[in-house]
Design a protein around this motif. Sequence first.
Motif, mmCIF file in Angstrom:
data_model
loop_
_atom_site.group_PDB
_atom_site.id
_atom_site.type_symbol
_atom_site.label_atom_id
_atom_site.label_comp_id
_atom_site.label_asym_id
_atom_site.label_seq_id
_atom_site.Cartn_x
_atom_site.Cartn_y
_atom_site.Cartn_z
ATOM 1 N N PHE A 1 -16.965 -12.702 -12.492
ATOM 2 C CA PHE A 1 -17.123 -14.127 -12.768
ATOM 3 C C PHE A 1 -17.634 -14.318 -14.190
ATOM 4 C CE2 PHE A 1 -17.154 -14.538 -8.140
ATOM 5 C CZ PHE A 1 -16.346 -15.653 -7.994
ATOM 6 N N THR A 2 -17.135 -15.363 -14.820
ATOM 7 C CA THR A 2 -17.574 -15.716 -16.160
ATOM 8 C C THR A 2 -18.954 -16.359 -16.099
ATOM 9 O OG1 THR A 2 -15.281 -16.124 -16.793
ATOM 10 C CG2 THR A 2 -16.976 -17.123 -18.172
ATOM 11 N N ASN A 3 -19.788 -16.025 -17.060
ATOM 12 C CA ASN A 3 -21.057 -16.741 -17.219
ATOM 13 C C ASN A 3 -20.770 -17.934 -18.127
ATOM 14 O OD1 ASN A 3 -22.704 -14.994 -15.721
ATOM 15 N ND2 ASN A 3 -22.863 -13.596 -17.435
ATOM 16 N N TYR A 4 -20.921 -19.114 -17.590
ATOM 17 C CA TYR A 4 -20.581 -20.315 -18.341
ATOM 18 C C TYR A 4 -21.751 -20.793 -19.194
ATOM 19 C CZ TYR A 4 -16.359 -20.381 -15.592
ATOM 20 O OH TYR A 4 -15.162 -20.030 -15.032
ATOM 21 N N SER A 5 -21.417 -21.417 -20.306
ATOM 22 C CA SER A 5 -22.421 -21.969 -21.207
ATOM 23 C C SER A 5 -23.142 -23.125 -20.517
ATOM 24 C CB SER A 5 -21.750 -22.483 -22.482
ATOM 25 O OG SER A 5 -20.962 -23.628 -22.174
ATOM 26 N N GLY B 1 -10.969 -19.363 -13.113
ATOM 27 C CA GLY B 1 -9.660 -19.939 -13.410
ATOM 28 C C GLY B 1 -8.650 -19.599 -12.322
ATOM 29 N N TYR B 2 -7.529 -20.281 -12.353
ATOM 30 C CA TYR B 2 -6.473 -20.124 -11.342
ATOM 31 C C TYR B 2 -6.028 -18.667 -11.226
ATOM 32 C CZ TYR B 2 -2.170 -21.123 -8.799
ATOM 33 O OH TYR B 2 -1.170 -21.147 -7.858
ATOM 34 N N THR B 3 -5.692 -18.070 -12.337
ATOM 35 C CA THR B 3 -5.206 -16.691 -12.328
ATOM 36 C C THR B 3 -6.307 -15.709 -11.952
ATOM 37 O OG1 THR B 3 -3.620 -17.293 -14.051
ATOM 38 C CG2 THR B 3 -4.007 -14.949 -13.716
ATOM 39 N N ALA C 1 -9.874 -26.128 -20.539
ATOM 40 C CA ALA C 1 -9.347 -25.168 -19.563
ATOM 41 C C ALA C 1 -9.639 -25.680 -18.160
ATOM 42 C CB ALA C 1 -9.984 -23.802 -19.776
ATOM 43 N N ASN C 2 -8.817 -25.247 -17.224
ATOM 44 C CA ASN C 2 -8.971 -25.625 -15.826
ATOM 45 C C ASN C 2 -9.604 -24.485 -15.040
ATOM 46 O OD1 ASN C 2 -7.629 -28.079 -16.237
ATOM 47 N ND2 ASN C 2 -5.646 -27.114 -15.957
ATOM 48 N N VAL D 1 -5.733 -20.803 -5.034
ATOM 49 C CA VAL D 1 -6.205 -22.180 -5.129
ATOM 50 C C VAL D 1 -5.379 -23.011 -4.151
ATOM 51 C CG1 VAL D 1 -6.405 -24.200 -6.630
ATOM 52 C CG2 VAL D 1 -6.973 -21.923 -7.508
ATOM 53 N N ASN D 2 -6.053 -23.815 -3.346
ATOM 54 C CA ASN D 2 -5.382 -24.644 -2.344
ATOM 55 C C ASN D 2 -4.506 -25.694 -3.008
ATOM 56 O OD1 ASN D 2 -6.821 -23.261 -0.339
ATOM 57 N ND2 ASN D 2 -8.490 -24.747 -0.403
ATOM 58 N N ARG D 3 -3.355 -25.958 -2.389
ATOM 59 C CA ARG D 3 -2.418 -26.951 -2.903
ATOM 60 C C ARG D 3 -3.115 -28.310 -3.000
ATOM 61 N NH1 ARG D 3 2.893 -26.870 -3.400
ATOM 62 N NH2 ARG D 3 3.136 -25.039 -2.098
ATOM 63 N N GLY D 4 -2.892 -28.997 -4.141
ATOM 64 C CA GLY D 4 -3.416 -30.339 -4.328
ATOM 65 C C GLY D 4 -4.838 -30.415 -4.851
ATOM 66 N N GLU D 5 -5.474 -29.266 -5.075
ATOM 67 C CA GLU D 5 -6.854 -29.291 -5.578
ATOM 68 C C GLU D 5 -6.882 -29.775 -7.021
ATOM 69 O OE1 GLU D 5 -9.621 -29.039 -4.089
ATOM 70 O OE2 GLU D 5 -9.088 -28.098 -2.198
ATOM 71 N N LYS D 6 -7.877 -30.563 -7.344
ATOM 72 C CA LYS D 6 -8.043 -31.083 -8.700
ATOM 73 C C LYS D 6 -8.883 -30.100 -9.511
ATOM 74 C CE LYS D 6 -9.715 -35.025 -11.282
ATOM 75 N NZ LYS D 6 -10.595 -36.170 -11.286
#
Length: 171
Positions: free
Chosen positions: A46-50, A70-72, A136-137, A82-87
């Motif tokens: 997992f990325t450590n986010y700022s 991220g998705y990938t 980024a998503n 990732v579940n279909r339709g997720e924002k």
Amino acid sequence: MANRYTLTNEQRQQQVQDLTQQLEDGVKSVFESEQYAQYLKVMSKFTNYSVNNTILIAMQTGGKASMVAGYTAWQKNFGRQVNRGEKAIKIFAPMTYKRKKEVDMIDQATGQPIRNPDGSIRKETIEVTVPTFRVANVFDISQTSGPPLPTLVDELEGNVERYQDFVQEIP
């Protein structure tokens, strides 16, 4: 067995030592377990986010996000989809690009610009890296499906024997 009010100082010290040893043994067994090693291996992906991205994530999820990727990354690193339709949760992702820049040539010995025969300053083209950001998503684990991620403990339940005695002895 006497209650805690009739114990001698030596008996209470022994209780604290026994409970402390039990705690140390429990912590040691967790950190030496295969489950802990697997947990660390997964968490390291997992990325450590700022701070800024953490605030953005919290604002967009109502503070309910727990593990974000991220998705990938969900697919490749964790075998989850990732579940279909997720924002998507929008964050800033650092990135760089290279560009060419023309600069004055400097004499290393004197620190002065090198001049052409006509008196103009000689130029050279260099490649510079420019830091920037893009949107980024990312998605929280609650927005994905797939195999469960390892945990250190499933759920803490029950009572700790002589817990109150231990708490009473903490200075």
